[in-house]
Write an enzyme that holds these catalytic residues in place. Structure first.
Site, PDB file in Angstrom:
ATOM      1  N   SER A 210       0.821  -1.210   0.000  1.00 32.81           N
ATOM      2  CA  SER A 210       0.000   0.000   0.000  1.00 32.81           C
ATOM      3  C   SER A 210       0.856   1.262   0.000  1.00 32.81           C
ATOM      4  O   SER A 210       2.033   1.242   0.387  1.00 32.81           O
ATOM      5  CB  SER A 210      -0.890   0.012   1.243  1.00 32.81           C
ATOM      6  OG  SER A 210      -0.094   0.173   2.394  1.00 32.81           O
ATOM      7  N   GLY A 214       3.985   1.467   2.459  1.00 28.55           N
ATOM      8  CA  GLY A 214       5.240   1.665   1.734  1.00 28.55           C
ATOM      9  C   GLY A 214       5.893   2.986   2.083  1.00 28.55           C
ATOM     10  O   GLY A 214       7.112   3.069   2.255  1.00 28.55           O
ATOM     11  N   GLU A 233       7.042  -0.477  -4.486  1.00 28.56           N
ATOM     12  CA  GLU A 233       5.966  -0.279  -5.462  1.00 28.56           C
ATOM     13  C   GLU A 233       4.711  -0.043  -4.637  1.00 28.56           C
ATOM     14  O   GLU A 233       4.251  -0.932  -3.926  1.00 28.56           O
ATOM     15  CB  GLU A 233       5.853  -1.546  -6.310  1.00 28.56           C
ATOM     16  CG  GLU A 233       4.979  -1.380  -7.511  1.00 28.56           C
ATOM     17  CD  GLU A 233       4.384  -2.707  -7.925  1.00 28.56           C
ATOM     18  OE1 GLU A 233       5.135  -3.671  -8.133  1.00 28.56           O
ATOM     19  OE2 GLU A 233       3.148  -2.758  -8.013  1.00 28.56           O
ATOM     20  N   CYS A 270      -1.741  -4.608  -9.317  1.00 32.43           N
ATOM     21  CA  CYS A 270      -1.147  -3.271  -9.311  1.00 32.43           C
ATOM     22  C   CYS A 270      -1.339  -2.584 -10.661  1.00 32.43           C
ATOM     23  O   CYS A 270      -1.272  -1.363 -10.747  1.00 32.43           O
ATOM     24  CB  CYS A 270       0.326  -3.351  -8.959  1.00 32.43           C
ATOM     25  SG  CYS A 270       1.177  -4.648  -9.833  1.00 32.43           S
TER      26      CYS A 270
HETATM   27  P1  NAP Z   1       0.380  -3.198   3.133  1.00 29.33           P
HETATM   28  O1  NAP Z   1      -0.652  -2.989   4.165  1.00 29.33           O
HETATM   29  O2  NAP Z   1       1.175  -2.017   2.740  1.00 29.33           O
HETATM   30  O3  NAP Z   1       1.355  -4.333   3.658  1.00 29.33           O
HETATM   31  C1  NAP Z   1       2.507  -4.731   2.923  1.00 29.33           C
HETATM   32  C2  NAP Z   1       3.577  -5.205   3.888  1.00 29.33           C
HETATM   33  O4  NAP Z   1       4.098  -4.109   4.634  1.00 29.33           O
HETATM   34  C3  NAP Z   1       3.080  -6.201   4.908  1.00 29.33           C
HETATM   35  O5  NAP Z   1       4.133  -7.094   5.179  1.00 29.33           O
HETATM   36  C4  NAP Z   1       2.776  -5.344   6.096  1.00 29.33           C
HETATM   37  O6  NAP Z   1       2.840  -6.057   7.296  1.00 29.33           O
HETATM   38  C5  NAP Z   1       3.875  -4.302   6.019  1.00 29.33           C
HETATM   39  N1  NAP Z   1       3.498  -2.994   6.555  1.00 29.33           N
HETATM   40  C6  NAP Z   1       2.460  -2.244   6.139  1.00 29.33           C
HETATM   41  N2  NAP Z   1       2.436  -1.076   6.798  1.00 29.33           N
HETATM   42  C7  NAP Z   1       3.488  -1.084   7.639  1.00 29.33           C
HETATM   43  C8  NAP Z   1       4.000  -0.148   8.583  1.00 29.33           C
HETATM   44  N3  NAP Z   1       3.394   1.020   8.794  1.00 29.33           N
HETATM   45  N4  NAP Z   1       5.085  -0.471   9.278  1.00 29.33           N
HETATM   46  C9  NAP Z   1       5.694  -1.662   9.078  1.00 29.33           C
HETATM   47  N5  NAP Z   1       5.260  -2.596   8.211  1.00 29.33           N
HETATM   48  C10 NAP Z   1       4.168  -2.311   7.490  1.00 29.33           C
HETATM   49  O7  NAP Z   1      -0.216  -3.797   1.812  1.00 29.33           O
HETATM   50  P2  NAP Z   1      -1.208  -5.019   1.591  1.00 29.33           P
HETATM   51  O8  NAP Z   1      -1.516  -5.712   2.865  1.00 29.33           O
HETATM   52  O9  NAP Z   1      -0.632  -5.821   0.520  1.00 29.33           O
HETATM   53  O10 NAP Z   1      -2.489  -4.374   0.998  1.00 29.33           O
HETATM   54  C11 NAP Z   1      -3.186  -3.333   1.593  1.00 29.33           C
HETATM   55  C12 NAP Z   1      -3.556  -2.343   0.515  1.00 29.33           C
HETATM   56  O11 NAP Z   1      -2.411  -2.080  -0.293  1.00 29.33           O
HETATM   57  C13 NAP Z   1      -4.559  -2.826  -0.486  1.00 29.33           C
HETATM   58  O12 NAP Z   1      -5.857  -2.680  -0.046  1.00 29.33           O
HETATM   59  C14 NAP Z   1      -4.233  -1.957  -1.655  1.00 29.33           C
HETATM   60  O13 NAP Z   1      -4.827  -0.703  -1.519  1.00 29.33           O
HETATM   61  C15 NAP Z   1      -2.757  -1.785  -1.626  1.00 29.33           C
HETATM   62  N6  NAP Z   1      -1.981  -2.669  -2.517  1.00 29.33           N
HETATM   63  C16 NAP Z   1      -1.520  -2.160  -3.650  1.00 29.33           C
HETATM   64  C17 NAP Z   1      -0.751  -2.948  -4.501  1.00 29.33           C
HETATM   65  C18 NAP Z   1      -0.230  -2.394  -5.753  1.00 29.33           C
HETATM   66  O14 NAP Z   1       0.626  -3.013  -6.343  1.00 29.33           O
HETATM   67  N7  NAP Z   1      -0.698  -1.281  -6.200  1.00 29.33           N
HETATM   68  C19 NAP Z   1      -0.455  -4.267  -4.200  1.00 29.33           C
HETATM   69  C20 NAP Z   1      -0.936  -4.777  -3.020  1.00 29.33           C
HETATM   70  C21 NAP Z   1      -1.685  -3.951  -2.178  1.00 29.33           C
HETATM   71  P3  NAP Z   1       1.657  -7.061   7.706  1.00 29.33           P
HETATM   72  O15 NAP Z   1       1.840  -8.281   6.863  1.00 29.33           O
HETATM   73  O16 NAP Z   1       1.928  -7.341   9.131  1.00 29.33           O
HETATM   74  O17 NAP Z   1       0.374  -6.354   7.453  1.00 29.33           O
END
Ligand code: NAP
Length: 468
Positions: A210, A214, A233, A270
């Protein structure tokens, strides 16, 4: 480098120390060693494919057909990077022979070589449980470059991550390589993920996820005493521009293709097209009706996690509050029903809420009154992985303007087809200006991804033994 002692994160300290201990060995490893490991990992993955796909489907809901395809993609990437290593990519040298005389014409002998960065912290993506997870493209390219990988598994598929890691560790062991080449850093909370990024022995970070997550981790990487490269990304809305001339010809088939792309994988790609830019014309109006007809009844599968569905509903509600809904949600699948919204270019450019990613089966139609305004819409997006331009066959001023804008904001520009489905090859570019990527000069898909984990060093008047 010393390992910090933090009793809360002793497990992370331990695996990073293992990776650091393996770093010199792997940096100096031969092409044969690296290629043998990468191919061994691909073989092992395929041998356990059936069991792994069952776990992946249970955890992700993506379906066996998609997941089997993903295993094939993952194995293809691992073997592809093995071939890159054998072709000498991470070992290449650029040689400038000595020239007698004073500078600038004269010079010493210089050899530019590539050195691996060191241990890479790799944050698995949620939406590709194989191809962007434990043994995905980031891991394959980092190993190929000569870097150990510390894997932060995604909380959306923990059992699969452990199973794939167990098979990978078995391959490393069977080949007599140090265990630290691949380690698993299970992070019990977000603070642990930040701790990993800030660990002094981590030399680079790869991330897919996200914007919020990120950006937080990118900030953490930059707040270190010694900041490290962060290849993130973070999200992308992938505009697609369709000019009236192309819609005049075959709009019904194009509408069906686009509806399929928007809803593919429940929109959890993505590269999912999230914004459709049209010019004000009867052909465009007919296309919107055909797109609505094609997309409204599509039943989607469940989303990857309940949190992701909540995120999608919240993002769609924000857009709904700022734009017009083309139809009321209809489909009755296990996942959210597709949505289509509409607005005009002036509103889209003025209102940042309309430019936020809806990660799910939805798109926003933006109507512009001229090509110049359509180009302004693209410019307002600022950064995206892809822009698709339908109908740019002729070389004229309008088309050049659109192309300029598309190239300015995106990493990949398509002139036909849809952006979902990213080929793994040499020319691929998956990464664009912020926020689609934190490092737009690099790609996370395709064989150029290896470059992210190599750092150039110029060796001046090096003795023969140094150059090998
Ligand atoms: P995410 O919430 O950003 O999590 C990705 C990774 O980063 C996970 O391992 C997460 O840990 C970790 N993380 C997230 N926030 C953190 C922080 N503040 N501090 C430390 N570590 C952190 O992404 P997601 O779970 O894949 O998806 C959530 C949202 O991301 C989706 O609803 C979507 O909007 C977006 N997304 C976008 C793409 C793209 O390519 N555009 C791809 C996937 C997702 P945990 O595993 O413990 O949660």
């Amino acid at each position: 480098m010393t390992t910090p002692q933090n009793p809360n994160f002793a497990a992370i300290d331990a695996v990073v120390a293992q990776a650091a201990a393996a770093a010199d060995f792997w940096a100096d490893s031969s092409a044969t060693q690296r290629a043998t490991l990468l191919r061994g990992l691909a073989d092992a993955l395929e041998q356990q494919q059936a069991e792994l796909v069952v776990i992946a489907d249970r955890e992700s809901g993506l379906g066996e057909a998609r997941l089997n395809g993903e295993v094939a993609r993952t194995a293809f990437q691992l073997r592809g990077f093995a071939s890159e290593v054998e072709a000498g990519v991470p070992y290449r040298q650029v040689e400038d022979h000595a020239v007698a005389g004073a500078p600038p014409a004269g010079r010493p002998r210089l050899t530019r070589v590539q050195r691996p960065l060191g241990p890479v912290a790799m944050f698995s993506a949620s939406n590709f449980p194989f191809a962007f997870s434990v043994l995905g493209g980031d891991t394959a390219s980092a190993l190929a470059a000569g870097c150990p990988v510390v894997i932060k598994p995604h909380s959306g598929h923990p059992e699969l991550s452990r199973a794939v890691f167990a098979l990978a560790a078995g391959v490393v062991r069977a080949q007599g390589l140090p265990a630290g080449l691949l380690t698993l850093a299970e992070a019990p909370n977000r603070a642990a993920g930040t701790y990993l990024v800030q660990h002094p022995s981590i030399a680079a970070v790869a991330f897919t996820g996200s914007y919020q997550g990120g950006k937080a981790l990118w900030q953490a990487a930059n707040d270190r005493e010694r900041p490290v490269p962060f290849f993130g990304e973070l999200g992308s809305i992938n505009p697609l521009v369709a000019l009236p001339a192309v819609l005049e010809k075959d709009s019904e088939a194009l509408a069906r293709t686009l509806a399929g792309s928007i809803t593919l994988g429940c929109g959890q790609f993505c590269t999912s097209p999230g914004v459709v830019v049209l010019l004000d014309s009867p052909h465009s109006q007919r296309f919107v009706a055909q797109l609505a007809e094609a997309i409204a009844p599509i039943a989607t599968h469940r989303m990857l996690t309940p949190g992701m569905q909540q995120g999608f509903e919240a993002a769609a509600a924000t857009v709904a509050a700022n734009a017009t809904s083309v139809f009321a949600p209809q489909a009755d699948g296990a996942g959210p029903s597709p949505r289509l919204f509409a607005t005009d270019a002036v509103s889209f450019i003025a209102n940042a809420h309309l430019r936020e990613e809806m990660f799910g089966p939805a798109a926003l139609i933006v109507t512009a009154n001229s090509v110049a305004q359509a180009a302004e819409v693209l410019e307002a997006i600022g950064g995206t992985l892809t822009t698709t331009l339908w109908g740019l066959d002729a070389d004229n001023t309008d088309n050049r303007q659109l192309l300029r804008a598309a190239q300015r904001v995106s990493g990949r520009v398509l002139f036909s087809g849809v952006p979902t489905g990213v080929a793994v090859c040499h020319a691929q570019q998956h990464g664009g200006p912020w926020p689609s990527s934190t490092a737009p000069q690099s790609t996370s898909v395709g064989f150029a991804a290896i470059e992210r984990f190599l750092r150039p060093v110029a060796l001046q008047e090096a003795p023969t033994w140094v150059l090998g």
